[in-house]
Design a protein around this motif. Sequence first.
Motif, PDB file in Angstrom:
ATOM      1  N   ASP A   1      60.338  66.558  88.136  1.00 45.02           N
ATOM      2  CA  ASP A   1      60.598  65.144  87.883  1.00 45.02           C
ATOM      3  C   ASP A   1      60.489  64.842  86.387  1.00 45.02           C
ATOM      4  O   ASP A   1      61.241  64.021  85.865  1.00 45.02           O
ATOM      5  CB  ASP A   1      59.612  64.300  88.682  1.00 45.02           C
ATOM      6  N   THR A   2      59.562  65.496  85.714  1.00 47.92           N
ATOM      7  CA  THR A   2      59.412  65.281  84.273  1.00 47.92           C
ATOM      8  C   THR A   2      60.644  65.773  83.521  1.00 47.92           C
ATOM      9  O   THR A   2      61.135  65.108  82.599  1.00 47.92           O
ATOM     10  CB  THR A   2      58.157  65.990  83.761  1.00 47.92           C
ATOM     11  N   GLU A   3      61.145  66.935  83.915  1.00 47.09           N
ATOM     12  CA  GLU A   3      62.334  67.473  83.265  1.00 47.09           C
ATOM     13  C   GLU A   3      63.549  66.580  83.521  1.00 47.09           C
ATOM     14  O   GLU A   3      64.368  66.339  82.628  1.00 47.09           O
ATOM     15  CB  GLU A   3      62.606  68.887  83.758  1.00 47.09           C
ATOM     16  N   PHE A   4      63.669  66.069  84.752  1.00 49.80           N
ATOM     17  CA  PHE A   4      64.786  65.180  85.071  1.00 49.80           C
ATOM     18  C   PHE A   4      64.683  63.873  84.289  1.00 49.80           C
ATOM     19  O   PHE A   4      65.693  63.343  83.798  1.00 49.80           O
ATOM     20  CB  PHE A   4      64.812  64.896  86.568  1.00 49.80           C
ATOM     21  N   CYS A   5      63.466  63.366  84.136  1.00 44.06           N
ATOM     22  CA  CYS A   5      63.269  62.134  83.361  1.00 44.06           C
ATOM     23  C   CYS A   5      63.632  62.367  81.894  1.00 44.06           C
ATOM     24  O   CYS A   5      64.267  61.509  81.268  1.00 44.06           O
ATOM     25  CB  CYS A   5      61.814  61.676  83.491  1.00 44.06           C
ATOM     26  N   ALA A   6      63.245  63.517  81.355  1.00 37.82           N
ATOM     27  CA  ALA A   6      63.612  63.829  79.970  1.00 37.82           C
ATOM     28  C   ALA A   6      65.120  63.974  79.830  1.00 37.82           C
ATOM     29  O   ALA A   6      65.710  63.558  78.818  1.00 37.82           O
ATOM     30  CB  ALA A   6      62.902  65.102  79.516  1.00 37.82           C
TER      31      ALA A   6
ATOM     32  N   VAL B   1      63.385  55.653  83.512  1.00 35.23           N
ATOM     33  CA  VAL B   1      62.842  56.431  82.396  1.00 35.23           C
ATOM     34  C   VAL B   1      61.537  55.829  81.889  1.00 35.23           C
ATOM     35  O   VAL B   1      60.568  56.559  81.624  1.00 35.23           O
ATOM     36  CB  VAL B   1      63.887  56.503  81.259  1.00 35.23           C
ATOM     37  N   ASP B   2      61.470  54.521  81.754  1.00 35.40           N
ATOM     38  CA  ASP B   2      60.269  53.875  81.207  1.00 35.40           C
ATOM     39  C   ASP B   2      60.043  52.556  81.933  1.00 35.40           C
ATOM     40  O   ASP B   2      60.401  51.487  81.444  1.00 35.40           O
ATOM     41  CB  ASP B   2      60.443  53.635  79.704  1.00 35.40           C
ATOM     42  N   PRO B   3      59.455  52.597  83.142  1.00 38.34           N
ATOM     43  CA  PRO B   3      59.327  51.361  83.931  1.00 38.34           C
ATOM     44  C   PRO B   3      58.349  50.343  83.342  1.00 38.34           C
ATOM     45  O   PRO B   3      58.497  49.144  83.576  1.00 38.34           O
ATOM     46  CB  PRO B   3      58.830  51.872  85.301  1.00 38.34           C
ATOM     47  N   LEU B   4      57.349  50.802  82.578  1.00 41.31           N
ATOM     48  CA  LEU B   4      56.354  49.868  82.047  1.00 41.31           C
ATOM     49  C   LEU B   4      56.874  49.141  80.805  1.00 41.31           C
ATOM     50  O   LEU B   4      56.739  47.919  80.692  1.00 41.31           O
ATOM     51  CB  LEU B   4      55.060  50.620  81.711  1.00 41.31           C
ATOM     52  N   ASN B   5      57.447  49.895  79.874  1.00 33.70           N
ATOM     53  CA  ASN B   5      57.920  49.287  78.626  1.00 33.70           C
ATOM     54  C   ASN B   5      59.307  48.675  78.735  1.00 33.70           C
ATOM     55  O   ASN B   5      59.780  48.078  77.767  1.00 33.70           O
ATOM     56  CB  ASN B   5      57.932  50.341  77.511  1.00 33.70           C
ATOM     57  N   TYR B   6      59.937  48.824  79.877  1.00 36.70           N
ATOM     58  CA  TYR B   6      61.298  48.294  80.011  1.00 36.70           C
ATOM     59  C   TYR B   6      61.318  46.779  79.877  1.00 36.70           C
ATOM     60  O   TYR B   6      62.209  46.222  79.221  1.00 36.70           O
ATOM     61  CB  TYR B   6      61.880  48.709  81.366  1.00 36.70           C
TER      62      TYR B   6
END
Length: 359
Positions: free
Chosen positions: A1-6, A65-70
């Motif tokens: 999941d980390t690789e897919f997010c990157a 990709v970035d749910p908190l800072n979105y």
Amino acid sequence: DTEFCAYIRRLLQNPLLNSIMISIISLNAVFLALETDYAIKLNSYLADLIIISIYTTEILLKFYVDPLNYWRSGYNLFDVLILLIAYLPYTIDKNDIKHYRTWDIINGFQALKILKLISYSRGMRSLITALGQTVKTVIYVLVLLFLLMFIFAILGYGLYGDPETGDSKNWGNLASALFTLFCLVTVDGWTDFQDELDQYGFSASRAFTIVFILLGFFLFFNMSIGVVIMNIQDSTQNYERELKAEKQAALRAKKQAILQRQQEEVNMLMHQQKTSEYKTFSELVEDFKKTLHHSDPMVLEDFCASIPFIDLYLTSLDLQDNTVYRLQELYYELVGTLNSILEDVREKSVLPPEKDMKS
């Protein structure tokens, strides 16, 4: 999941994707323009669905990709608002007579989808930032302008607003006086207002009009324009500095990559020196030079900080010291030999006179 997010993050930052999105937004603008021509009356229902689905996919990917800072970015919130407006026409039945007017108004707001271009243009974002910084100062200027208009409106009402002998149409009440002063501050048809005052015999009103135009238009109005221009200029300079800093950072990263590769190659050469058939490092370097091409990049700065280079440099210094020591010994030997030759020459030059004295 980390690789897919990157991978998704790199995909969203790809300039090619930004170019594709700009092209889609431009195509959407073309469809909206064709819908306004009654001769063509293009029905772009399917195209709108495809474009809206693309917008939705983009927003979901950014949120993934970035749910908190979105939600901390104002441009992301603006994109979500535009997407909600884009979905509104599909919640109303346009065939219903009761809701047809509402659907027509909401459909007109679909032109706001073109504003998504702001998110993909750093130049536009810098201008928006400059306008946001200008709002506070411009509000102060507008408040001062309103106070000036209010004072002159009271004066104009008292001087020229008499319903029997004055110009009650333009100065008969406070609202009419403010509207007249607004036309004067924009220098729109001010000569017509002055002609009407001249017809009523207020020839001294020309000084009143000139003073207000000088204060309202040439001072406050141009002051607000100057504030906007100054903030836009500052924002443009900041934008240019950011671009320059990004270019320098990319250049430093590229240089560090080249430097790291060169250090790895030197380490590999040092390892091969110990395990290969070469006798000296110079022979290994000479063989390595034969594999180089004229297009191979080289970074000379900061290379002296590497441990292999320091080792080679200290070895070279030791060899130089040994050579200097041998040269000094040779110099001393040459000095001794020359001194012996000089003494022999002196003895030979002194002996003949002694023989003459004995005879």
